[in-house]
Design an enzyme around this catalytic site. Structure first.
Site, PDB file in Angstrom:
ATOM      1  CG  ASP A  21      -2.081   0.937   1.107  1.00  0.00           C
ATOM      2  OD1 ASP A  21      -2.356   1.392  -0.025  1.00  0.00           O
ATOM      3  OD2 ASP A  21      -2.727   1.226   2.132  1.00  0.00           O
ATOM      4  CG  HIS A  38      -0.228   2.326  -9.389  1.00  0.00           C
ATOM      5  ND1 HIS A  38      -0.415   1.930  -8.090  1.00  0.00           N
ATOM      6  CD2 HIS A  38      -1.324   3.056  -9.731  1.00  0.00           C
ATOM      7  CE1 HIS A  38      -1.587   2.404  -7.661  1.00  0.00           C
ATOM      8  NE2 HIS A  38      -2.149   3.097  -8.628  1.00  0.00           N
ATOM      9  CG  LEU A 132       8.823 -17.870  -3.433  1.00  0.00           C
ATOM     10  CD1 LEU A 132       8.477 -17.820  -1.940  1.00  0.00           C
ATOM     11  CD2 LEU A 132       9.577 -16.589  -3.801  1.00  0.00           C
TER      12      LEU A 132
HETATM   13  C1  IPE Z   1      -5.565  -2.656  -0.297  1.00  0.00           C
HETATM   14  O1  IPE Z   1      -5.145  -1.348  -0.521  1.00  0.00           O
HETATM   15  C2  IPE Z   1      -5.488  -3.421  -1.562  1.00  0.00           C
HETATM   16  C3  IPE Z   1      -4.150  -3.593  -2.117  1.00  0.00           C
HETATM   17  C4  IPE Z   1      -3.023  -3.287  -1.546  1.00  0.00           C
HETATM   18  C5  IPE Z   1      -4.102  -4.175  -3.406  1.00  0.00           C
HETATM   19  P1  IPE Z   1      -6.211  -0.147  -0.629  1.00  0.00           P
HETATM   20  O2  IPE Z   1      -5.403   1.097  -0.723  1.00  0.00           O
HETATM   21  O3  IPE Z   1      -7.150  -0.427  -1.720  1.00  0.00           O
HETATM   22  O4  IPE Z   1      -6.958  -0.269   0.766  1.00  0.00           O
HETATM   23  P2  IPE Z   1      -7.893   0.745   1.540  1.00  0.00           P
HETATM   24  O5  IPE Z   1      -9.032   1.044   0.624  1.00  0.00           O
HETATM   25  O6  IPE Z   1      -7.094   1.961   1.863  1.00  0.00           O
HETATM   26  O7  IPE Z   1      -8.296  -0.002   2.762  1.00  0.00           O
HETATM   27  C1  IPE Z   2      -1.417   0.306  -3.404  1.00  0.00           C
HETATM   28  O1  IPE Z   2      -1.246   1.678  -3.418  1.00  0.00           O
HETATM   29  C2  IPE Z   2      -1.703  -0.268  -4.766  1.00  0.00           C
HETATM   30  C3  IPE Z   2      -3.097  -0.690  -4.977  1.00  0.00           C
HETATM   31  C4  IPE Z   2      -4.051  -0.662  -4.104  1.00  0.00           C
HETATM   32  C5  IPE Z   2      -3.433  -1.174  -6.311  1.00  0.00           C
HETATM   33  P1  IPE Z   2      -2.483   2.684  -3.470  1.00  0.00           P
HETATM   34  O2  IPE Z   2      -2.814   2.907  -4.896  1.00  0.00           O
HETATM   35  O3  IPE Z   2      -3.572   2.223  -2.597  1.00  0.00           O
HETATM   36  O4  IPE Z   2      -1.818   4.002  -2.877  1.00  0.00           O
HETATM   37  P2  IPE Z   2      -2.439   4.966  -1.782  1.00  0.00           P
HETATM   38  O5  IPE Z   2      -2.850   4.112  -0.625  1.00  0.00           O
HETATM   39  O6  IPE Z   2      -3.602   5.654  -2.418  1.00  0.00           O
HETATM   40  O7  IPE Z   2      -1.322   5.892  -1.422  1.00  0.00           O
HETATM   41 MG    MG Z   3      -4.031   2.444  -0.636  1.00  0.00          MG
END
Ligand code: IPE
Ligand code: IPE
Ligand code: MG
Length: 249
Positions: A21, A38, A132
């Site tokens: 995240d 990303h 793995l």
């Molecule tokens: C959780 O991250 C899903 C992934 C890391 C793929 P999100 O950024 O979508 O989660 P919330 O919405 O903040 O809980």
């Molecule tokens: C995690 O990073 C990747 C996915 C959920 C696909 P985010 O895109 O959720 O990044 P933040 O949390 O908005 O910073």
């Molecule tokens: Mg996120």
């Protein structure tokens, strides 16, 4: 920099699951668009996969895309799906060189055809690799996984292939997407958020949880080692007392 030699090989977490995240916030901090985050997240994935293979972890589950993430702006979803395809193409050699088997959990039917095809191809090519398991959670929802398990079990009951009395934890386990994998020992979440976000609910019943403020694109092997060292400091009591564990009871 944490050193891999500090890790106690006898007490390795068998299954590590990571909620990757913070890509968007990482990019925003740099004055860039979310998709830049990303793209840079892929580098962290590569480093952590290689690191896990080197350390000797048996299963690494990466939360790449949740069912809830389908609700993001289409342009962002498209970038994520394209990144999936290009990374799978680019990293096949890394998987083969490190004897890594790719697996995926989630509602893959929802993926664009090209992404689904690429994923299935790499799963097929790497299926005999044994060092793995790299388990990608894509279009994944833990609640949906449990609903699906309920449906499969109910069908078997209706068809007299299973009786209600036979239902136990093992049966439920065997109807989840993760049926071939051990329970999770360690969950890592980056970006400072302290929640599970519909990730592996059943499988993390007794996992140790590790949270770091680092955004995912900054996460590297050294941070994985740090998390494992932290895990190895913990006493997993599974309901017993500390004294019982010390006396091997
Ligand atoms: C959780 O991250 C899903 C992934 C890391 C793929 P999100 O950024 O979508 O989660 P919330 O919405 O903040 O809980
Ligand atoms: C995690 O990073 C990747 C996915 C959920 C696909 P985010 O895109 O959720 O990044 P933040 O949390 O908005 O910073
Ligand atoms: Mg996120």
């Amino acid at each position: 920099m944490e050193d891999i030699s500090k890790i106690n090989k006898q007490r390795l977490p068998k299954h590590i699951a990571i909620i990757m995240d913070g890509n968007g916030r990482w990019a925003k901090q740099k004055g860039k668009l979310r998709v830049f985050g990303h793209k840079n997240g892929v580098k962290a994935v590569r480093d952590v996969v290689e690191g896990s293979a080197e350390i000797g972890v048996k299963v690494l589950t990466l939360y790449a895309f949740s069912t809830e993430n389908w609700n993001r702006p289409k342009a962002e979803v498209d970038v994520l799906m394209n990144l999936l395809v290009s990374s799978l193409k680019k990293e096949l050699k890394l998987l083969q060189d490190n004897n890594i088997r790719l697996q995926a959990i989630g509602n893959l039917e929802k993926l664009p055809k090209k992404a689904k095809r690429e994923l299935e191809e790499v799963i097929q090519i790497t299926k005999n690799n044994t060092h793995l398991v790299l388990n990608l959670a894509i279009s994944y929802s833990a609640k949906e996984e449990i609903v699906n398990a309920f449906k499969k079990i109910s069908k078997k009951i209706v068809n007299n292939e299973l009786s209600i009395e036979e239902i136990d934890e093992n049966i439920i386990n065997n109807h989840l997407y993760t049926r071939n994998l051990p329970d999770v020992d360690l969950v890592i979440r980056t970006s400072g958020e302290k929640r599970i976000s519909n990730f592996l609910l059943w499988q993390i019943a007794y996992a140790e949880l590790y949270f770091t403020d680092l955004f995912w694109p900054d996460f590297r092997k050294t941070h994985l080692i740090q998390a494992i060292l932290d895990y190895q400091q913990r006493e997993r009591r599974f309901g017993k007392t500390s004294d019982q564990l010390k006396n091997n009871e």
